[in-house]
Design an enzyme around this catalytic site. Sequence first.
Site, PDB file in Angstrom:
ATOM      1  N   LYS A  92       0.861  -1.191   0.000  1.00  0.00           N
ATOM      2  CA  LYS A  92       0.000   0.000   0.000  1.00  0.00           C
ATOM      3  C   LYS A  92       0.885   1.224   0.000  1.00  0.00           C
ATOM      4  CE  LYS A  92      -4.049   1.986   0.545  1.00  0.00           C
ATOM      5  NZ  LYS A  92      -3.831   2.604  -0.769  1.00  0.00           N
ATOM      6  N   LYS A 128       5.283   1.754  -3.206  1.00  0.00           N
ATOM      7  CA  LYS A 128       5.185   3.098  -3.801  1.00  0.00           C
ATOM      8  C   LYS A 128       5.384   2.962  -5.299  1.00  0.00           C
ATOM      9  CE  LYS A 128       4.639   7.454  -2.605  1.00  0.00           C
ATOM     10  NZ  LYS A 128       3.837   8.038  -1.526  1.00  0.00           N
ATOM     11  N   GLY A 167      -2.843   8.137  -4.286  1.00  0.00           N
ATOM     12  CA  GLY A 167      -2.210   9.305  -4.907  1.00  0.00           C
ATOM     13  C   GLY A 167      -0.972   9.763  -4.156  1.00  0.00           C
ATOM     14  N   ASP A 168      -0.275  10.702  -4.738  1.00  0.00           N
ATOM     15  CA  ASP A 168       0.862  11.391  -4.109  1.00  0.00           C
ATOM     16  C   ASP A 168       1.050  12.655  -4.955  1.00  0.00           C
ATOM     17  OD1 ASP A 168       3.188  10.944  -2.011  1.00  0.00           O
ATOM     18  OD2 ASP A 168       4.201  11.642  -3.813  1.00  0.00           O
ATOM     19  N   ASN A 242      -2.269  19.091  -1.994  1.00  0.00           N
ATOM     20  CA  ASN A 242      -3.250  18.417  -1.136  1.00  0.00           C
ATOM     21  C   ASN A 242      -2.897  18.527   0.351  1.00  0.00           C
ATOM     22  OD1 ASN A 242      -3.744  15.573   0.337  1.00  0.00           O
ATOM     23  ND2 ASN A 242      -5.512  16.113  -0.886  1.00  0.00           N
TER      24      ASN A 242
HETATM   25  P1  NDP Z   1       0.617  17.773  -4.477  1.00  0.00           P
HETATM   26  O1  NDP Z   1       1.039  17.371  -5.830  1.00  0.00           O
HETATM   27  O2  NDP Z   1      -0.832  17.941  -4.200  1.00  0.00           O
HETATM   28  O3  NDP Z   1       1.364  19.115  -4.033  1.00  0.00           O
HETATM   29  C1  NDP Z   1       2.743  19.196  -3.980  1.00  0.00           C
HETATM   30  C2  NDP Z   1       3.134  20.613  -3.598  1.00  0.00           C
HETATM   31  O4  NDP Z   1       4.546  20.656  -3.399  1.00  0.00           O
HETATM   32  C3  NDP Z   1       2.839  21.637  -4.661  1.00  0.00           C
HETATM   33  O5  NDP Z   1       2.594  22.875  -4.045  1.00  0.00           O
HETATM   34  C4  NDP Z   1       4.134  21.700  -5.475  1.00  0.00           C
HETATM   35  O6  NDP Z   1       4.344  22.923  -6.162  1.00  0.00           O
HETATM   36  C5  NDP Z   1       5.138  21.543  -4.359  1.00  0.00           C
HETATM   37  N1  NDP Z   1       6.374  20.914  -4.869  1.00  0.00           N
HETATM   38  C6  NDP Z   1       6.508  19.724  -5.475  1.00  0.00           C
HETATM   39  N2  NDP Z   1       7.785  19.496  -5.827  1.00  0.00           N
HETATM   40  C7  NDP Z   1       8.456  20.583  -5.420  1.00  0.00           C
HETATM   41  C8  NDP Z   1       9.812  20.963  -5.481  1.00  0.00           C
HETATM   42  N3  NDP Z   1      10.747  20.167  -6.029  1.00  0.00           N
HETATM   43  N4  NDP Z   1      10.154  22.169  -4.949  1.00  0.00           N
HETATM   44  C9  NDP Z   1       9.214  22.972  -4.369  1.00  0.00           C
HETATM   45  N5  NDP Z   1       7.919  22.660  -4.285  1.00  0.00           N
HETATM   46  C10 NDP Z   1       7.552  21.494  -4.802  1.00  0.00           C
HETATM   47  O7  NDP Z   1       1.253  16.670  -3.476  1.00  0.00           O
HETATM   48  P2  NDP Z   1       0.803  16.296  -2.000  1.00  0.00           P
HETATM   49  O8  NDP Z   1       0.343  17.504  -1.286  1.00  0.00           O
HETATM   50  O9  NDP Z   1      -0.075  15.117  -2.084  1.00  0.00           O
HETATM   51  O10 NDP Z   1       2.193  15.779  -1.367  1.00  0.00           O
HETATM   52  C11 NDP Z   1       3.088  16.652  -0.684  1.00  0.00           C
HETATM   53  C12 NDP Z   1       4.036  15.825   0.154  1.00  0.00           C
HETATM   54  O11 NDP Z   1       3.290  15.052   1.117  1.00  0.00           O
HETATM   55  C13 NDP Z   1       4.898  14.810  -0.608  1.00  0.00           C
HETATM   56  O12 NDP Z   1       6.129  14.658   0.053  1.00  0.00           O
HETATM   57  C14 NDP Z   1       4.094  13.512  -0.444  1.00  0.00           C
HETATM   58  O13 NDP Z   1       4.897  12.363  -0.602  1.00  0.00           O
HETATM   59  C15 NDP Z   1       3.610  13.673   0.985  1.00  0.00           C
HETATM   60  N6  NDP Z   1       2.460  12.864   1.362  1.00  0.00           N
HETATM   61  C16 NDP Z   1       1.281  12.973   0.675  1.00  0.00           C
HETATM   62  C17 NDP Z   1       0.179  12.223   1.060  1.00  0.00           C
HETATM   63  C18 NDP Z   1      -1.152  12.378   0.421  1.00  0.00           C
HETATM   64  O14 NDP Z   1      -2.124  11.788   0.923  1.00  0.00           O
HETATM   65  N7  NDP Z   1      -1.301  13.153  -0.649  1.00  0.00           N
HETATM   66  C19 NDP Z   1       0.284  11.238   2.165  1.00  0.00           C
HETATM   67  C20 NDP Z   1       1.553  11.289   2.880  1.00  0.00           C
HETATM   68  C21 NDP Z   1       2.583  12.051   2.448  1.00  0.00           C
HETATM   69  P3  NDP Z   1       3.796  23.115  -7.678  1.00  0.00           P
HETATM   70  O15 NDP Z   1       2.330  23.369  -7.547  1.00  0.00           O
HETATM   71  O16 NDP Z   1       4.556  24.301  -8.194  1.00  0.00           O
HETATM   72  O17 NDP Z   1       4.120  21.869  -8.394  1.00  0.00           O
END
Ligand code: NDP
Length: 453
Positions: A92, A128, A167-168, A242
């Site tokens: 998962k 993953k 998702g991620d 997210n």
């Molecule tokens: P989203 O795609 O919804 O959002 C990612 C955000 O991070 C965006 O604002 C994006 O900016 C920014 N971002 C991505 N890459 C970079 C980078 N290299 N430098 C600066 N900003 C960056 O992803 P999530 O919110 O789902 O995920 C965010 C984090 O949380 C990740 O580490 C993910 O693994 C972790 N996570 C997520 C879960 C989930 O349920 N979604 C669960 C547990 C952990 P831009 O809009 O410009 O691309």
Amino acid sequence: MTSLEKVEKVLNHIKSCSPGQDEFYQAVHEVLYSLLPLLKEDSRYFDYNILHRIVMPERTIIFRVTWLDDNGKIQTNLGYRVQFSSTLGPFKGGLRFHPSVNLGIIKFLGFEQIFKNSLTGLGIGGGKGGSNFDPKGKSENEIMKFCQAFMSELYRHIGKHTDIPAGDIGVGSKEIGYLFGEYKKINNEFDGILTGKGVNWGGSKGRKEATGYGSVYFAENWLNANEDSIKDKICAVSGSGNVATYTIEKLYDMGAKPVTCSDSKGTIYHKAGIDLATLKAVKEINKQSLEAYAVLHPDSKYIPTSAYPKDGHAVWHIPCDVAFPSATQNELTLVDAKALVKNGCKLINEGANMPTTPEALEFIQQNDILFSPGKAANAGGVATSQLEMSQNASMEQWSFEEVDIKLRQIMRNIFNIAYDTAKEFDHAGDLITGANIAGFRKVADSMIEQGAV
Ligand code: NDP
């Protein structure tokens, strides 16, 4: 050979057999070193060669994804699914679509996921996946075509009792919908093989909000344990996807004031408090850069990446009581950690996976500041995914309130187990050690019971 030498041998081994996977070494390094207090007490983990086994995925799938763009040209990307550990349940973990994706990134995320899922107390293994596909600048049609092409290979490897992706970064409910539709078409089966589904077709209420809400619940538990609370705290949040959006929403709900958000191009500092409706309109609906937020709120300040401090990120240089890194890996550096400590930040609560660099972590551990590791603090998302699987299995749909109550309880349990385990090993207050040992011990003991496989 001492426990430390044995750990170093495992690290050297993975470096020689999986070259160029820096983020994966970083994740393994952090986990294995923090396990030393346990490894010194219990020789079974070496006797059964658990460390050598657990750092190696059970299965790694890499595949070609070809799809037709809007100009009729064939595009190719790489797809990945790393099925790391099925000890506690089916694999998962999420799918990430981002140009930076490579095998090392997916392995680091999959490795962390094993222990995160273990901490939730639910029956889920770790995995993953993702692709180096960049959804930015692609049309809706191209995103759909890509998702369908991706699933035309992935479908062979997943299943409700085998592997259930979610998702991620770059994969939200829209992409999950396209992936699900393609799976259903190929298999002629309506099965809960993905989580994060739309609430009209098998999704759980509260899943979208779960990681961000859970992250704030975790922070509240940590502050409560220190006779404090999130109420009235000034909070710095990074990211605007997210996790960041629903962290901000829950912070307001609990009486705190989030004053920042960021994306890959820059940072917003809004002293009056981030306007959630504008943030959602700019990022969730219109998919714009945060620069558009500053245009709509002239009292906010937009700091482009070109104006960031050297080796740092502007968001962490804005005075705050609590920091919520919620964007991506290695987004909080030593320079940033020093600024947070200097400005009196009380707690760093990781919403993203591995957002803090090793140098920053070392500095944080030497200073008087609370720290919540991502594998504990952001586990609310995967925990609610498991609740979605439960609802699918029983053909039920629970109310938002029911899911939220369960999420709060799960986050409290995760906090308690990390906190108590840290104490048990004479590392009181060190939730990195507590979370890693608690997450590992359950998986490792189960591996031994299952013949270590
Ligand atoms: P989203 O795609 O919804 O959002 C990612 C955000 O991070 C965006 O604002 C994006 O900016 C920014 N971002 C991505 N890459 C970079 C980078 N290299 N430098 C600066 N900003 C960056 O992803 P999530 O919110 O789902 O995920 C965010 C984090 O949380 C990740 O580490 C993910 O693994 C972790 N996570 C997520 C879960 C989930 O349920 N979604 C669960 C547990 C952990 P831009 O809009 O410009 O691309």
